[in-house]
Design a protein around this motif. Structure first.
Motif, PDB file in Angstrom:
ATOM      1  N   ALA A  70       0.761  -1.282   0.007  1.00 18.89           N
ATOM      2  CA  ALA A  70      -0.106   0.005  -0.036  1.00 18.89           C
ATOM      3  C   ALA A  70       0.749   1.263   0.067  1.00 18.89           C
ATOM      4  O   ALA A  70       0.675   2.296  -0.923  1.00 18.89           O
ATOM      5  CB  ALA A  70      -0.771   0.058   1.194  1.00 18.89           C
ATOM      6  N   SER A  71       1.773   1.451   0.785  1.00 21.61           N
ATOM      7  CA  SER A  71       2.586   2.568   1.138  1.00 21.61           C
ATOM      8  C   SER A  71       3.808   2.730   0.306  1.00 21.61           C
ATOM      9  O   SER A  71       4.180   3.931  -0.216  1.00 21.61           O
ATOM     10  CB  SER A  71       3.229   2.736   2.627  1.00 21.61           C
ATOM     11  N   ARG A  72       4.427   1.713  -0.215  1.00 21.46           N
ATOM     12  CA  ARG A  72       5.585   1.716  -1.097  1.00 21.46           C
ATOM     13  C   ARG A  72       5.291   1.365  -2.553  1.00 21.46           C
ATOM     14  O   ARG A  72       6.425   1.461  -3.398  1.00 21.46           O
ATOM     15  CB  ARG A  72       6.672   0.869  -0.403  1.00 21.46           C
ATOM     16  N   ARG A 130     -13.084   3.751  -5.322  1.00 18.20           N
ATOM     17  CA  ARG A 130     -13.451   2.522  -5.295  1.00 18.20           C
ATOM     18  C   ARG A 130     -13.198   1.549  -3.985  1.00 18.20           C
ATOM     19  O   ARG A 130     -13.663   0.807  -3.388  1.00 18.20           O
ATOM     20  CB  ARG A 130     -13.579   1.987  -6.769  1.00 18.20           C
ATOM     21  N   TRP A 131     -11.875   1.536  -4.031  1.00 21.77           N
ATOM     22  CA  TRP A 131     -11.117   0.560  -2.888  1.00 21.77           C
ATOM     23  C   TRP A 131     -11.697   0.926  -1.685  1.00 21.77           C
ATOM     24  O   TRP A 131     -12.089   0.112  -0.530  1.00 21.77           O
ATOM     25  CB  TRP A 131      -9.747   0.631  -3.041  1.00 21.77           C
ATOM     26  N   SER A 132     -11.874   2.183  -1.128  1.00 23.27           N
ATOM     27  CA  SER A 132     -12.293   2.821  -0.028  1.00 23.27           C
ATOM     28  C   SER A 132     -13.680   1.976   0.571  1.00 23.27           C
ATOM     29  O   SER A 132     -14.162   2.075   1.537  1.00 23.27           O
ATOM     30  CB  SER A 132     -12.257   4.254   0.220  1.00 23.27           C
ATOM     31  N   THR A 161      -5.656  -0.158   2.436  1.00 27.77           N
ATOM     32  CA  THR A 161      -4.741   0.549   1.431  1.00 27.77           C
ATOM     33  C   THR A 161      -5.274   1.782   0.921  1.00 27.77           C
ATOM     34  O   THR A 161      -4.279   2.834   0.764  1.00 27.77           O
ATOM     35  CB  THR A 161      -4.849  -0.734   0.040  1.00 27.77           C
ATOM     36  N   SER A 162      -6.536   1.910   0.716  1.00 31.38           N
ATOM     37  CA  SER A 162      -6.962   3.243   0.124  1.00 31.38           C
ATOM     38  C   SER A 162      -6.606   4.345   1.187  1.00 31.38           C
ATOM     39  O   SER A 162      -6.180   5.605   0.934  1.00 31.38           O
ATOM     40  CB  SER A 162      -8.458   3.360  -0.067  1.00 31.38           C
ATOM     41  N   ILE A 163      -6.706   3.971   2.481  1.00 32.82           N
ATOM     42  CA  ILE A 163      -6.582   4.834   3.434  1.00 32.82           C
ATOM     43  C   ILE A 163      -4.973   5.118   4.044  1.00 32.82           C
ATOM     44  O   ILE A 163      -4.360   6.418   4.038  1.00 32.82           O
ATOM     45  CB  ILE A 163      -7.118   4.441   4.956  1.00 32.82           C
ATOM     46  N   CYS A 203     -11.542   8.763   1.689  1.00 37.40           N
ATOM     47  CA  CYS A 203     -11.511   7.425   2.058  1.00 37.40           C
ATOM     48  C   CYS A 203     -11.759   6.904   3.614  1.00 37.40           C
ATOM     49  O   CYS A 203     -11.831   5.831   4.005  1.00 37.40           O
ATOM     50  CB  CYS A 203     -10.146   6.869   1.518  1.00 37.40           C
ATOM     51  N   ILE A 204     -11.308   7.830   4.293  1.00 36.30           N
ATOM     52  CA  ILE A 204     -11.453   7.733   5.923  1.00 36.30           C
ATOM     53  C   ILE A 204     -12.935   7.605   6.038  1.00 36.30           C
ATOM     54  O   ILE A 204     -13.642   7.018   6.891  1.00 36.30           O
ATOM     55  CB  ILE A 204     -10.932   8.609   6.746  1.00 36.30           C
TER      56      ILE A 204
END
Length: 234
Positions: free
Chosen positions: A125-127, A146-148, A158-160, A178-179
């Motif tokens: 997610a982050s990298r 969409r993922w959120s 991941t979206s967050i 996303c949150i």
């Protein structure tokens, strides 16, 4: 999965390198810590990185197809968790950074959904997803939205957290969107992700994070609030 001789050589080299670096005495503790059904060889991160470096360097793949095939073979055929860590490492290996395009997103999605645990997901997610978002926001932003809302909690996580390293370049509207759709979810990993993402952005703009937390005081879980304000105070 069909693969070329070059892919076969790289996969064999990675497996051999991990096996040579294995410390079976460490494997049970590593597996217990990660609550993993897949066993470990017993190769912690520093020696794993050291073992993989020459194996990856000696077996350069010349096409994006071979690269993705090698990643998926290490991932799908893994008998030990370190092989999946190696697959993630291969996605980030410097010679293949030119392959970091939105076309590779389905690969990362598979790793997120089938990995389904924080040690895999947070790295991807982050990298991996985060840099794609930064490079191609017009394509990745709608996907993150969409993922959120996806039924899969790891895509939502991941979206967050995909913008953890974005600092001043953080798309706040996207982060908050996303949150927002996950504020009422009781899942620990989502609540932790919300707090983590806000805490990370607080290094850039603590006043904004305080403001956001204050406006969501009735909806943020205690865990999310505590994590968000850990380094800045109320």
């Amino acid at each position: 999965m069909d693969s070329s001789p070059a892919v076969d050589r790289l996969v064999d080299a990675v497996r051999a390198a991990l096996a040579a670096a294995a410390d079976p005495a460490k494997a049970p503790g590593m597996q217990a810590y990660m609550k993993s059904s897949m066993p470990y060889l017993g190769v912690p991160k520093p020696p794993r990185e050291q073992a993989l470096r020459p194996a990856l360097a000696a077996h350069r793949l010349e096409t994006v197809t071979d690269w993705q095939t090698a990643v998926l073979r290490l991932w799908r055929e893994a008998g030990f968790r370190e092989e999946r860590y190696a697959a993630i490492a291969l996605t980030g290996h410097r010679p293949y950074l030119a392959y970091w395009t939105p076309d590779v997103l389905p690969l990362y999605q598979e790793m997120i959904v089938t990995g389904a645990w924080w040690d895999y997901v947070d790295e991807v997610a982050s990298r991996r997803v985060g840099p794609l978002l930064a490079a191609s926001p017009e394509i990745l932003r709608p996907v993150m939205l969409r993922w959120s809302r996806d039924p899969d909690r790891w895509l939502r996580r991941t979206s967050i957290i995909c913008q953890l390293g974005a600092k001043k370049s953080t798309d706040l509207d996207l982060l908050y969107a996303c949150i927002e759709v996950n504020l009422d979810d009781p899942d620990f990993f989502l609540r932790k992700a919300i707090g983590w993402a806000l805490r990370q952005y607080a290094w850039t703009d603590p006043d904004e994070v305080r403001r956001y937390v204050a406006t969501r005081a009735d909806r943020l879980s205690p865990l999310s609030r505590r994590e968000a304000l850990r380094n800045v105070g109320p």
